[in-house]
Design a protein around this motif. Structure first.
Motif, PDB file in Angstrom:
ATOM      1  N   GLN A  64       1.160  -1.580  -0.080  1.00  0.00           N
ATOM      2  CA  GLN A  64       0.025  -0.066   0.275  1.00  0.00           C
ATOM      3  C   GLN A  64       1.117   1.196  -0.078  1.00  0.00           C
ATOM      4  OE1 GLN A  64      -2.424  -0.479   4.018  1.00  0.00           O
ATOM      5  NE2 GLN A  64      -3.772  -1.814   2.481  1.00  0.00           N
ATOM      6  N   GLN A  65       2.349   0.998   0.395  1.00  0.00           N
ATOM      7  CA  GLN A  65       2.803   2.271   0.594  1.00  0.00           C
ATOM      8  C   GLN A  65       4.602   2.373  -0.188  1.00  0.00           C
ATOM      9  OE1 GLN A  65       3.143   4.503   3.440  1.00  0.00           O
ATOM     10  NE2 GLN A  65       0.340   2.933   3.897  1.00  0.00           N
ATOM     11  N   HIS A  66       3.969   0.982  -1.208  1.00  0.00           N
ATOM     12  CA  HIS A  66       4.992   1.509  -2.202  1.00  0.00           C
ATOM     13  C   HIS A  66       6.392   0.848  -2.435  1.00  0.00           C
ATOM     14  CE1 HIS A  66       1.664   2.873  -4.546  1.00  0.00           C
ATOM     15  NE2 HIS A  66       1.449   3.753  -4.381  1.00  0.00           N
ATOM     16  N   ILE A  67       6.232   0.462  -1.338  1.00  0.00           N
ATOM     17  CA  ILE A  67       6.987  -0.110  -0.813  1.00  0.00           C
ATOM     18  C   ILE A  67       7.384  -1.536  -0.748  1.00  0.00           C
ATOM     19  CG2 ILE A  67       8.606  -0.405   1.803  1.00  0.00           C
ATOM     20  CD1 ILE A  67       7.287   1.971   2.468  1.00  0.00           C
ATOM     21  N   THR A  68       9.229  -2.274  -1.149  1.00  0.00           N
ATOM     22  CA  THR A  68       9.133  -3.448  -1.410  1.00  0.00           C
ATOM     23  C   THR A  68      10.648  -3.958  -0.847  1.00  0.00           C
ATOM     24  OG1 THR A  68       8.704  -2.796  -4.568  1.00  0.00           O
ATOM     25  CG2 THR A  68       9.871  -5.297  -2.900  1.00  0.00           C
ATOM     26  N   PRO A  69       9.914  -4.864   0.282  1.00  0.00           N
ATOM     27  CA  PRO A  69      10.960  -5.395   1.220  1.00  0.00           C
ATOM     28  C   PRO A  69      11.829  -6.186   0.335  1.00  0.00           C
ATOM     29  CG  PRO A  69       8.309  -6.046   1.962  1.00  0.00           C
ATOM     30  CD  PRO A  69       8.540  -4.993   0.142  1.00  0.00           C
ATOM     31  N   ILE A  70      12.668  -6.435   0.058  1.00  0.00           N
ATOM     32  CA  ILE A  70      13.616  -7.442  -0.320  1.00  0.00           C
ATOM     33  C   ILE A  70      14.536  -7.926   0.836  1.00  0.00           C
ATOM     34  CG2 ILE A  70      15.511  -7.982  -2.073  1.00  0.00           C
ATOM     35  CD1 ILE A  70      14.853  -5.213  -3.300  1.00  0.00           C
ATOM     36  N   MET A  71      14.510  -9.667   1.059  1.00  0.00           N
ATOM     37  CA  MET A  71      14.831 -10.085   1.920  1.00  0.00           C
ATOM     38  C   MET A  71      16.718 -10.866   1.101  1.00  0.00           C
ATOM     39  SD  MET A  71      11.958 -12.870   3.435  1.00  0.00           S
ATOM     40  CE  MET A  71      12.874 -13.391   3.718  1.00  0.00           C
ATOM     41  N   GLY A  95      10.840   2.560  -6.429  1.00  0.00           N
ATOM     42  CA  GLY A  95      11.262   2.578  -7.302  1.00  0.00           C
ATOM     43  C   GLY A  95      11.576   0.984  -8.340  1.00  0.00           C
ATOM     44  N   ASN A  96      12.680   1.197  -8.835  1.00  0.00           N
ATOM     45  CA  ASN A  96      13.062   0.461 -10.034  1.00  0.00           C
ATOM     46  C   ASN A  96      13.797  -0.959  -9.315  1.00  0.00           C
ATOM     47  OD1 ASN A  96      13.779  -0.839 -12.130  1.00  0.00           O
ATOM     48  ND2 ASN A  96      14.442   0.308 -13.269  1.00  0.00           N
ATOM     49  N   ILE A  97      14.084  -2.105  -8.856  1.00  0.00           N
ATOM     50  CA  ILE A  97      14.516  -2.308  -8.031  1.00  0.00           C
ATOM     51  C   ILE A  97      15.113  -3.377  -9.386  1.00  0.00           C
ATOM     52  CG2 ILE A  97      13.150  -3.122  -6.206  1.00  0.00           C
ATOM     53  CD1 ILE A  97      12.289  -5.624  -6.977  1.00  0.00           C
ATOM     54  N   ASN A  98      14.853  -3.106  -9.924  1.00  0.00           N
ATOM     55  CA  ASN A  98      15.665  -3.899 -11.200  1.00  0.00           C
ATOM     56  C   ASN A  98      17.543  -3.205 -11.455  1.00  0.00           C
ATOM     57  OD1 ASN A  98      13.986  -5.604 -12.391  1.00  0.00           O
ATOM     58  ND2 ASN A  98      13.462  -4.549 -13.104  1.00  0.00           N
ATOM     59  N   LEU A  99      17.475  -2.037 -10.941  1.00  0.00           N
ATOM     60  CA  LEU A  99      18.625  -1.214 -10.741  1.00  0.00           C
ATOM     61  C   LEU A  99      19.700  -2.140 -10.394  1.00  0.00           C
ATOM     62  CD1 LEU A  99      18.094   2.689 -10.418  1.00  0.00           C
ATOM     63  CD2 LEU A  99      18.285   1.073 -12.861  1.00  0.00           C
ATOM     64  N   LEU A 100      19.390  -2.405  -9.285  1.00  0.00           N
ATOM     65  CA  LEU A 100      19.998  -3.242  -8.208  1.00  0.00           C
ATOM     66  C   LEU A 100      21.108  -4.736  -8.758  1.00  0.00           C
ATOM     67  CD1 LEU A 100      17.615  -3.934  -4.737  1.00  0.00           C
ATOM     68  CD2 LEU A 100      20.166  -2.596  -5.094  1.00  0.00           C
ATOM     69  N   GLN A 101      20.716  -4.801 -10.156  1.00  0.00           N
ATOM     70  CA  GLN A 101      21.155  -6.142 -10.743  1.00  0.00           C
ATOM     71  C   GLN A 101      22.487  -5.198 -12.215  1.00  0.00           C
ATOM     72  OE1 GLN A 101      20.966  -8.857  -9.546  1.00  0.00           O
ATOM     73  NE2 GLN A 101      19.248  -8.397  -8.386  1.00  0.00           N
ATOM     74  N   GLN A 102      22.545  -4.546 -11.729  1.00  0.00           N
ATOM     75  CA  GLN A 102      23.564  -3.730 -13.406  1.00  0.00           C
ATOM     76  C   GLN A 102      24.128  -3.115 -12.529  1.00  0.00           C
ATOM     77  OE1 GLN A 102      21.276  -0.367 -15.217  1.00  0.00           O
ATOM     78  NE2 GLN A 102      18.925  -1.885 -15.187  1.00  0.00           N
ATOM     79  N   MET A 103      25.166  -3.259 -13.396  1.00  0.00           N
ATOM     80  CA  MET A 103      26.409  -2.701 -12.824  1.00  0.00           C
ATOM     81  C   MET A 103      26.408  -0.846 -12.556  1.00  0.00           C
ATOM     82  SD  MET A 103      30.027  -2.911 -13.747  1.00  0.00           S
ATOM     83  CE  MET A 103      31.831  -1.793 -13.806  1.00  0.00           C
ATOM     84  N   ALA A 104      27.383  -0.695 -11.166  1.00  0.00           N
ATOM     85  CA  ALA A 104      26.779   0.053 -10.967  1.00  0.00           C
ATOM     86  C   ALA A 104      28.695   0.945 -10.079  1.00  0.00           C
ATOM     87  CB  ALA A 104      26.795  -0.075  -8.895  1.00  0.00           C
ATOM     88  N   GLU A 184      12.125   7.825 -10.595  1.00  0.00           N
ATOM     89  CA  GLU A 184      11.670   7.094 -11.670  1.00  0.00           C
ATOM     90  C   GLU A 184      12.999   6.316 -11.454  1.00  0.00           C
ATOM     91  OE1 GLU A 184      12.454  10.902 -13.811  1.00  0.00           O
ATOM     92  OE2 GLU A 184      10.537  11.840 -13.728  1.00  0.00           O
ATOM     93  N   HIS A 185      13.583   6.141 -10.191  1.00  0.00           N
ATOM     94  CA  HIS A 185      15.521   5.704 -10.196  1.00  0.00           C
ATOM     95  C   HIS A 185      14.814   4.491  -8.910  1.00  0.00           C
ATOM     96  CE1 HIS A 185      17.173   8.082 -13.017  1.00  0.00           C
ATOM     97  NE2 HIS A 185      15.968   9.085 -12.280  1.00  0.00           N
ATOM     98  N   LEU A 186      15.377   4.794  -8.340  1.00  0.00           N
ATOM     99  CA  LEU A 186      16.084   3.935  -6.900  1.00  0.00           C
ATOM    100  C   LEU A 186      16.214   4.332  -5.125  1.00  0.00           C
ATOM    101  CD1 LEU A 186      14.892   1.232  -6.177  1.00  0.00           C
ATOM    102  CD2 LEU A 186      16.976   0.158  -6.175  1.00  0.00           C
ATOM    103  N   LEU A 187      15.412   3.713  -4.195  1.00  0.00           N
ATOM    104  CA  LEU A 187      15.868   4.533  -2.647  1.00  0.00           C
ATOM    105  C   LEU A 187      15.283   3.402  -1.954  1.00  0.00           C
ATOM    106  CD1 LEU A 187      13.459   7.464  -1.717  1.00  0.00           C
ATOM    107  CD2 LEU A 187      15.610   7.633  -2.535  1.00  0.00           C
ATOM    108  N   LEU A 188      17.019   3.196  -1.608  1.00  0.00           N
ATOM    109  CA  LEU A 188      17.120   2.074  -0.846  1.00  0.00           C
ATOM    110  C   LEU A 188      17.562   2.408   0.505  1.00  0.00           C
ATOM    111  CD1 LEU A 188      16.836  -1.169  -1.929  1.00  0.00           C
ATOM    112  CD2 LEU A 188      19.884  -0.700  -1.642  1.00  0.00           C
ATOM    113  N   THR A 189      17.048   1.131   1.897  1.00  0.00           N
ATOM    114  CA  THR A 189      17.647   1.462   2.961  1.00  0.00           C
ATOM    115  C   THR A 189      16.941   0.444   4.105  1.00  0.00           C
ATOM    116  OG1 THR A 189      17.036   2.790   4.999  1.00  0.00           O
ATOM    117  CG2 THR A 189      15.362   2.090   3.317  1.00  0.00           C
ATOM    118  N   GLU A 190      18.466  -0.036   4.593  1.00  0.00           N
ATOM    119  CA  GLU A 190      17.534  -1.363   5.128  1.00  0.00           C
ATOM    120  C   GLU A 190      16.988  -0.691   6.695  1.00  0.00           C
ATOM    121  OE1 GLU A 190      21.114  -3.411   7.340  1.00  0.00           O
ATOM    122  OE2 GLU A 190      21.968  -0.907   7.534  1.00  0.00           O
TER     123      GLU A 190
END
Length: 286
Positions: A64-71, A95-104, A184-190
C-alpha cells in the motif's frame, strides 16, 4: 531459519544483519541477547514488542505504501552486497529494483563540497552513463546531491541509499529529489519506514553504498569524514577506489590526497574509470 513473516516483524523493530538471521532458529529474549550486541533489558523489550506485531500483515502494508521489502534470500537481493561486510538481512526499496542487478559505481564526497566537485562530476559522470552504469550515492548534502542530480540531468540511472526510513527525509532540502528518485530511479534503505535518522545509521548506510558498487569514486573529502569510512569498506572488499586530486591547501582535499598517498587511483574523467575496469564493463555488456 526465520520465516518471511518473522523477519519482517523483527526487522520492523531492529535492523538485523543476514549473518544474525541465519543464526536465529527462534525469536526469544535469550536468542536475541546471544545474537545481537544488546543488553538483556533491550532484548526483552524487543521481544515484548515483537509479540505485539508478529502477526501483522506487513506485506500488504508495504504494498500500500509502494515499498518493496527484499530479503537476503530473494533473487532481487544483489549478490555483491550479500557477500559484503555485515550484509543487511532486509532492504526496503522504492522505485526500480532492477537497478540492483546492473553495473554500479558509487560517487561520494564531502557534504561541504562545492563548485570543484560539480566541475569534476561533469567530466566523470557522462562516460559512465554512456557505459550503462548506475550511479550510487547517499543523498547527503554536497557531493552526493550533485552526483544524483547530474546523473539525472544526463539521462542516467541512480540509486540513493538512505540512513533512515522512508517516512523521514534527511536532509529536508532533498525531499523533492528523493521523490523523483523513488519514482524514476531507486531509493534504498535497511531501516524500517518509521525509523528516523540517527548518527550511527550513516556509517551503516555507507557499507551498503560500497556493497552495491563495483568501484568507488571520491571527489572531495576531509581527513575525518564518513567518506573515508566508505572507502575503508570498499578497500576491505578489494574494490578499486578512484580519487580526484585536489588543491593541497584545501581542507576538503586532505582526505582525497591522503587516499592517493595510500595507493588510490587518481582520475580526472570517467573514461579513466572505464579503461581501468575494462574487463568488468565488457562482461557487463554481454
Amino acid at each position: 531459519m526465520l520465516t518471511q513473516q518473522q523477519l519482517l516483524a523483527l526487522h520492523y523493530l531492529f535492523p538485523i544483519s543476514a549473518k544474525v538471521v541465519t543464526q536465529l532458529t527462534e525469536i526469544s529474549p535469550t536468542s536475541l541477547r546471544k545474537s545481537l550486541p544488546i543488553s538483556a533489558k533491550k532484548a526483552q523489550q524487543i521481544f515484548h514488542n515483537y509479540e505485539k506485531i508478529q502477526h501483522y500483515d506487513f506485506l500488504s502494508y508495504y504494498a500500500q505504501q509502494h515499498i518493496t521489502p527484499i530479503m537476503y534470500i530473494d533473487n532481487a537481493y544483489p549478490t555483491m552486497l550479500l557477500n559484503s561486510y555485515d550484509a543487511p538481512s532486509l532492504l526496503y526499496a522504492k522505485g526500480n529494483i532492477n537497478l540492483l542487478q546492473q553495473m554500479a559505481i558509487a560517487i561520494i564526497g564531502s557534504r561541504k563540497a562545492g563548485l570543484y566537485t560539480k566541475v569534476v562530476l561533469e567530466a566523470i559522470i557522462p562516460p559512465l552513463i554512456k557505459a550503462n552504469t548506475v550511479i550510487v550515492s547517499g543523498l547527503a548534502k554536497g557531493a552526493d546531491t550533485y552526483a544524483h542530480e547530474h546523473t539525472i540531468a544526463c539521462g542516467g540511472q541512480t540509486i540513493a541509499v538512505l540512513g533512515h526510513g522512508f517516512y523521514h527525509m534527511y536532509p529536508r532540502e532533498n525531499e523533492l529529489l528523493a521523490e523523483k528518485i523513488a519514482t524514476e530511479h531507486l531509493l534504498l534503505t535497511e531501516f524500517a519506514p518509521h525509523m528516523p535518522p540517527a548518527r550511527h545509521h550513516f556509517p551503516m548506510r555507507n557499507r551498503i553504498i560500497s556493497g552495491l558498487s563495483q568501484a568507488l569514486v571520491v571527489t572531495e573529502a576531509a581527513m575525518r569524514s564518513g567518506t573515508l569510512i566508505t572507502t575503508e569498506f570498499a578497500l576491505e572488499e578489494g574494490k578499486d577506489v578512484f580519487v580526484v586530486p585536489g588543491p593541497i591547501h584545501s581542507p576538503l582535499s586532505q582526505g582525497t590526497n591522503y587516499l592517493l598517498q595510500e595507493g588510490a587511483i587518481p582520475i580526472i574523467n570517467g573514461n579513466q574509470i572505464i579503461d581501468a575496469m575494462q574487463l568488468i564493463f565488457l562482461n557487463h555488456g554481454k
